[in-house]
Design a protein around this motif. Structure first.
Motif, PDB file in Angstrom:
ATOM      1  N   ASP A  21      12.795  77.865  18.974  1.00  0.00           N
ATOM      2  CA  ASP A  21      13.244  77.858  20.369  1.00  0.00           C
ATOM      3  C   ASP A  21      14.723  78.228  20.462  1.00  0.00           C
ATOM      4  N   ASP A  22      15.090  78.870  21.578  1.00  0.00           N
ATOM      5  CA  ASP A  22      16.498  79.074  21.858  1.00  0.00           C
ATOM      6  C   ASP A  22      17.164  77.703  22.012  1.00  0.00           C
ATOM      7  N   GLY A  23      18.359  77.578  21.468  1.00  0.00           N
ATOM      8  CA  GLY A  23      19.072  76.323  21.597  1.00  0.00           C
ATOM      9  C   GLY A  23      18.623  75.246  20.634  1.00  0.00           C
ATOM     10  N   TYR A  24      17.832  75.614  19.634  1.00  0.00           N
ATOM     11  CA  TYR A  24      17.398  74.636  18.626  1.00  0.00           C
ATOM     12  C   TYR A  24      18.630  74.006  17.972  1.00  0.00           C
ATOM     13  N   ARG A  25      18.627  72.659  17.914  1.00  0.00           N
ATOM     14  CA  ARG A  25      19.815  71.954  17.430  1.00  0.00           C
ATOM     15  C   ARG A  25      19.661  71.391  16.021  1.00  0.00           C
ATOM     16  N   GLY A  26      18.442  71.246  15.547  1.00  0.00           N
ATOM     17  CA  GLY A  26      18.251  70.603  14.253  1.00  0.00           C
ATOM     18  C   GLY A  26      18.691  69.151  14.316  1.00  0.00           C
ATOM     19  N   MET A  27      18.007  68.371  15.134  1.00  0.00           N
ATOM     20  CA  MET A  27      18.432  67.011  15.447  1.00  0.00           C
ATOM     21  C   MET A  27      18.037  66.017  14.362  1.00  0.00           C
ATOM     22  N   SER A  28      18.741  64.902  14.333  1.00  0.00           N
ATOM     23  CA  SER A  28      18.446  63.822  13.390  1.00  0.00           C
ATOM     24  C   SER A  28      17.312  62.948  13.918  1.00  0.00           C
ATOM     25  N   ALA A  29      16.806  62.083  13.047  1.00  0.00           N
ATOM     26  CA  ALA A  29      15.770  61.130  13.462  1.00  0.00           C
ATOM     27  C   ALA A  29      16.275  60.246  14.594  1.00  0.00           C
ATOM     28  N   VAL A  30      17.519  59.816  14.496  1.00  0.00           N
ATOM     29  CA  VAL A  30      18.098  58.962  15.541  1.00  0.00           C
ATOM     30  C   VAL A  30      18.215  59.726  16.852  1.00  0.00           C
ATOM     31  N   ASP A  31      18.674  60.966  16.800  1.00  0.00           N
ATOM     32  CA  ASP A  31      18.828  61.757  18.026  1.00  0.00           C
ATOM     33  C   ASP A  31      17.484  61.999  18.712  1.00  0.00           C
ATOM     34  N   LEU A  32      16.464  62.326  17.930  1.00  0.00           N
ATOM     35  CA  LEU A  32      15.132  62.563  18.501  1.00  0.00           C
ATOM     36  C   LEU A  32      14.592  61.292  19.155  1.00  0.00           C
ATOM     37  N   ALA A  33      14.746  60.160  18.467  1.00  0.00           N
ATOM     38  CA  ALA A  33      14.271  58.888  19.020  1.00  0.00           C
ATOM     39  C   ALA A  33      15.051  58.502  20.264  1.00  0.00           C
ATOM     40  N   THR A  34      16.343  58.817  20.275  1.00  0.00           N
ATOM     41  CA  THR A  34      17.167  58.509  21.444  1.00  0.00           C
ATOM     42  C   THR A  34      16.699  59.280  22.663  1.00  0.00           C
ATOM     43  N   GLU A  35      16.408  60.573  22.485  1.00  0.00           N
ATOM     44  CA  GLU A  35      15.909  61.377  23.609  1.00  0.00           C
ATOM     45  C   GLU A  35      14.606  60.812  24.146  1.00  0.00           C
ATOM     46  N   ALA A  36      13.700  60.416  23.249  1.00  0.00           N
ATOM     47  CA  ALA A  36      12.418  59.845  23.687  1.00  0.00           C
ATOM     48  C   ALA A  36      12.624  58.507  24.385  1.00  0.00           C
ATOM     49  N   ARG A  83      18.893  50.204  15.380  1.00  0.00           N
ATOM     50  CA  ARG A  83      20.117  49.796  16.075  1.00  0.00           C
ATOM     51  C   ARG A  83      21.003  51.005  16.409  1.00  0.00           C
ATOM     52  N   SER A  84      20.854  52.077  15.666  1.00  0.00           N
ATOM     53  CA  SER A  84      21.552  53.311  16.054  1.00  0.00           C
ATOM     54  C   SER A  84      21.024  53.826  17.381  1.00  0.00           C
ATOM     55  N   VAL A  85      19.687  53.805  17.538  1.00  0.00           N
ATOM     56  CA  VAL A  85      19.077  54.234  18.800  1.00  0.00           C
ATOM     57  C   VAL A  85      19.482  53.283  19.924  1.00  0.00           C
ATOM     58  N   ALA A  86      19.390  51.995  19.651  1.00  0.00           N
ATOM     59  CA  ALA A  86      19.734  50.997  20.672  1.00  0.00           C
ATOM     60  C   ALA A  86      21.164  51.191  21.174  1.00  0.00           C
ATOM     61  N   LYS A  87      22.068  51.414  20.256  1.00  0.00           N
ATOM     62  CA  LYS A  87      23.477  51.591  20.626  1.00  0.00           C
ATOM     63  C   LYS A  87      23.651  52.775  21.562  1.00  0.00           C
ATOM     64  N   ARG A  88      22.912  53.857  21.314  1.00  0.00           N
ATOM     65  CA  ARG A  88      23.045  55.062  22.129  1.00  0.00           C
ATOM     66  C   ARG A  88      22.520  54.881  23.547  1.00  0.00           C
ATOM     67  N   VAL A  89      21.587  53.960  23.747  1.00  0.00           N
ATOM     68  CA  VAL A  89      21.012  53.787  25.085  1.00  0.00           C
ATOM     69  C   VAL A  89      21.515  52.523  25.776  1.00  0.00           C
ATOM     70  N   GLY A  90      22.499  51.875  25.192  1.00  0.00           N
ATOM     71  CA  GLY A  90      23.078  50.708  25.838  1.00  0.00           C
ATOM     72  C   GLY A  90      22.276  49.445  25.696  1.00  0.00           C
ATOM     73  N   ALA A  91      21.518  49.336  24.601  1.00  0.00           N
ATOM     74  CA  ALA A  91      20.710  48.138  24.360  1.00  0.00           C
ATOM     75  C   ALA A  91      21.285  47.356  23.185  1.00  0.00           C
ATOM     76  N   ASP A  92      20.985  46.073  23.143  1.00  0.00           N
ATOM     77  CA  ASP A  92      21.417  45.216  22.042  1.00  0.00           C
ATOM     78  C   ASP A  92      20.314  44.208  21.764  1.00  0.00           C
ATOM     79  N   PRO A  93      19.205  44.691  21.157  1.00  0.00           N
ATOM     80  CA  PRO A  93      18.048  43.812  20.980  1.00  0.00           C
ATOM     81  C   PRO A  93      18.342  42.680  20.005  1.00  0.00           C
ATOM     82  N   ALA A  94      17.708  41.547  20.242  1.00  0.00           N
ATOM     83  CA  ALA A  94      17.845  40.411  19.334  1.00  0.00           C
ATOM     84  C   ALA A  94      17.182  40.703  17.999  1.00  0.00           C
ATOM     85  N   ARG A  95      16.207  41.599  18.028  1.00  0.00           N
ATOM     86  CA  ARG A  95      15.405  41.828  16.818  1.00  0.00           C
ATOM     87  C   ARG A  95      15.113  43.312  16.664  1.00  0.00           C
TER      88      ARG A  95
END
Length: 509
Positions: A21-36, A83-95
């Motif tokens: 695809d045009d604009g392919y970024r080669g994203m990390s596992a954390v980045d892909l999960a963050t988008e989802a 916790r990397s994903v949580a940090k990106r979306v403004g979450a701070d889960p207990a577990r």
């Protein structure tokens, strides 16, 4: 009115980037999960910040790159993916919970944490997964590489790899080191039970999967949105090369993908408090988890007791029959897992309801352990579009080793427990086939595969000794036997087997 502790799925999200695809970024596992995850938060129709902050548990699936201790992720990774994903979306889960290996994981986690919500232990949970396979491929031969290393620390409940459930030193020594060869053994065992010839069975597999590709071609999240004909799938070419018998490439899960998926489940009380519209609520009406015997213990290699029992129990909990199901998404890494359910419940390849909502793992994409989270996302969307209907997700892990099922609907009902633990005793009580590790003498081929993906084409055999009927594993580089396995039909063929160190080697009798 339902119990306010009743769990409802309120938000689902998916993300895909294609390497061409045009604009392919080669994203990390954390980045892909963050988008989802961001997509799932938005899908709730509520204040995304408030929902993110309310999430108490982030439960996630392992990527291929963190599925074994034998190699580090090639481009680096977070020390705490969730916790990397949580940090990106403004979450701070207990577990934070990282599930062990297995494609059954998404549904297993959904059932587990929906049950925890129903029990009053928590109110809000997120299940998330991603797979950056195409990123690893894209940067493998490039000098400039990204570094995805992150040090975030924090609590993490790592449930371990769990691959010991799927392999042993004995199976590894005999080439059972990848999914295609192991499922090839199962599909050829099913072919033996059906009494079908090689060409006849390959066409049956292609007829099963061609409709899957048609669904994938229309799915905006598909990694390969191309419709394939039966002839195209069954015909071996340079592009559609043989991987492991009986599979050419177009019958094998497509794991070089960049995909992510997420689902948010919360109590009815929390949904009301956070302002999630009732039109977003989807109930997990039925559920079950079952674990199969080890591969070599199974009396009948061409069936799946765990899939049969899990589907039947999930339907029972939901209070419906198979004919009441409006949509299916059956795990489809190879034909066998789909056939295993179809055979037991009378489903045809051309069932007008279809057998997938995503398009299946060879065409939509096979994002490692997290594929069925996409199936859940598609099912939730389909249930909202057709209120009162029921959708079934079948999620498979290992070598048809673990099967988890969810039945979804907008039709309200209080949470109902399943009998998975009690039913597991039925499987534990099944007879086991005796196995001879160091086989010596004449035998017959019970089932087989051929590894075309090795430098030397090699036959892989599960056989039975003539002397006592015990089962054994063997490999073969014997020209005559490998030729029969590649171009003929070796089922039931007589062979000679001899021990050779940690292996058994087979030749034509």
């Amino acid at each position: 009115m339902v119990d306010p502790r009743t769990p409802v799925i309120v938000g689902v999200g998916q993300f895909t980037e294609r390497i061409d695809d045009d604009g392919y970024r080669g994203m990390s596992a954390v980045d892909l999960a963050t988008e989802a995850t961001r997509a799932a938060l938005s899908d709730t129709g509520a204040d995304t910040g408030a929902v993110a902050q309310a999430i108490e548990v982030f439960a996630g699936l392992r990527q291929f790159e963190i599925c074994t201790p034998f190699a580090d992720p090639p481009l680096g990774a977070s020390d705490n993916y969730l916790r990397s994903v949580a940090k990106r979306v403004g979450a701070d889960p207990a577990r934070a919970v990282l599930e062990s290996i297995g494609g059954n994981g998404p549904q297993k986690l959904m059932t587990e944490f929906a049950g925890a919500i129903a029990a009053g232990d928590i109110e809000v949970a997120l299940v998330v997964g991603s797979e950056p396979g195409s990123t690893a491929k894209y940067f493998a031969k490039r000098d400039q590489k990204p570094d995805f290393t992150e040090r975030v620390g924090g609590q993490l409940e790592d449930r371990g790899y769990g691959f010991e459930q799927y392999m042993s030193d004995y199976t590894v020594a005999h080439g059972l080191t990848g999914a295609p060869v192991q499922y090839g053994l199962l599909d050829n065992a099913r072919r033996a039970a059906k009494g079908l010839g090689v060409a006849e069975y390959r066409r049956e597999m292609a007829e099963l999967f061609a409709p899957f590709s048609a669904v994938a071609a229309k799915n905006p999240y598909s990694s390969s949105p191309v419709e394939r004909s039966v002839d195209e799938i069954v015909t071996v070419t340079d592009e559609n090369r043989m991987i492991c018998d009986p599979y050419p490439r177009l019958l094998v899960a497509r794991d070089t993908v960049n995909q992510g998926a997420a689902a948010i489940v919360m109590s009815v009380a929390a949904a009301r408090r956070l302002g999630v519209p009732e039109g977003k609520w989807v109930y997990l009406r039925g559920h079950a988890d079952q674990t199969e015997q080890d591969l070599l213990d199974r009396e009948r290699l061409g069936v799946s007791v765990s899939a049969k029992q899990a589907v039947a129990e999930a339907l029972r909990v939901a209070g419906i029959g198979i004919d009441d199901v409006a949509t299916f998404d059956l795990y489809s890494c190879f034909p066998f897992p789909v056939f295993a359910v179809c055979d037991e419940f009378g489903l045809d390849a051309d069932d007008p309801r279809g057998l997938t909502l995503t398009g299946g793992l060879p065409y939509f994409g096979g994002p490692g352990n997290s594929y069925s989270l996409h199936g859940i996302a598609e099912t939730v969307a389909a249930m909202r579009d057709n209120p009162g209907s029921y959708g079934l997700v079948g999620a498979n892990g290992g070598v048809m080793s673990k099967y988890s099922v969810g039945v979804y609907s907008t039709e309200p009902a209080d949470w109902a427990a399943d009998r998975s633990k009690e039913l597991q005793a039925d499987i534990a009580g099944l007879p086991k086939v005796p196995v001879t590790r160091h086989a010596d003498g004449r035998g017959t081929v019970e089932t087989y595969s051929v590894r075309y993906d090795w430098p030397v084409r090699t036959g892989i055999i599960i056989g039975r000794l003539d002397a006592d009927g015990s089962r054994f594993l063997a490999i073969s580089e014997d020209d005559d036997l490998v030729a029969l396995m590649s171009d003929g039909d070796p089922l039931g063929a007589a062979i000679e087997v001899r021990p050779d160190g940690d292996k058994n080697r087979a030749t034509s009798a």
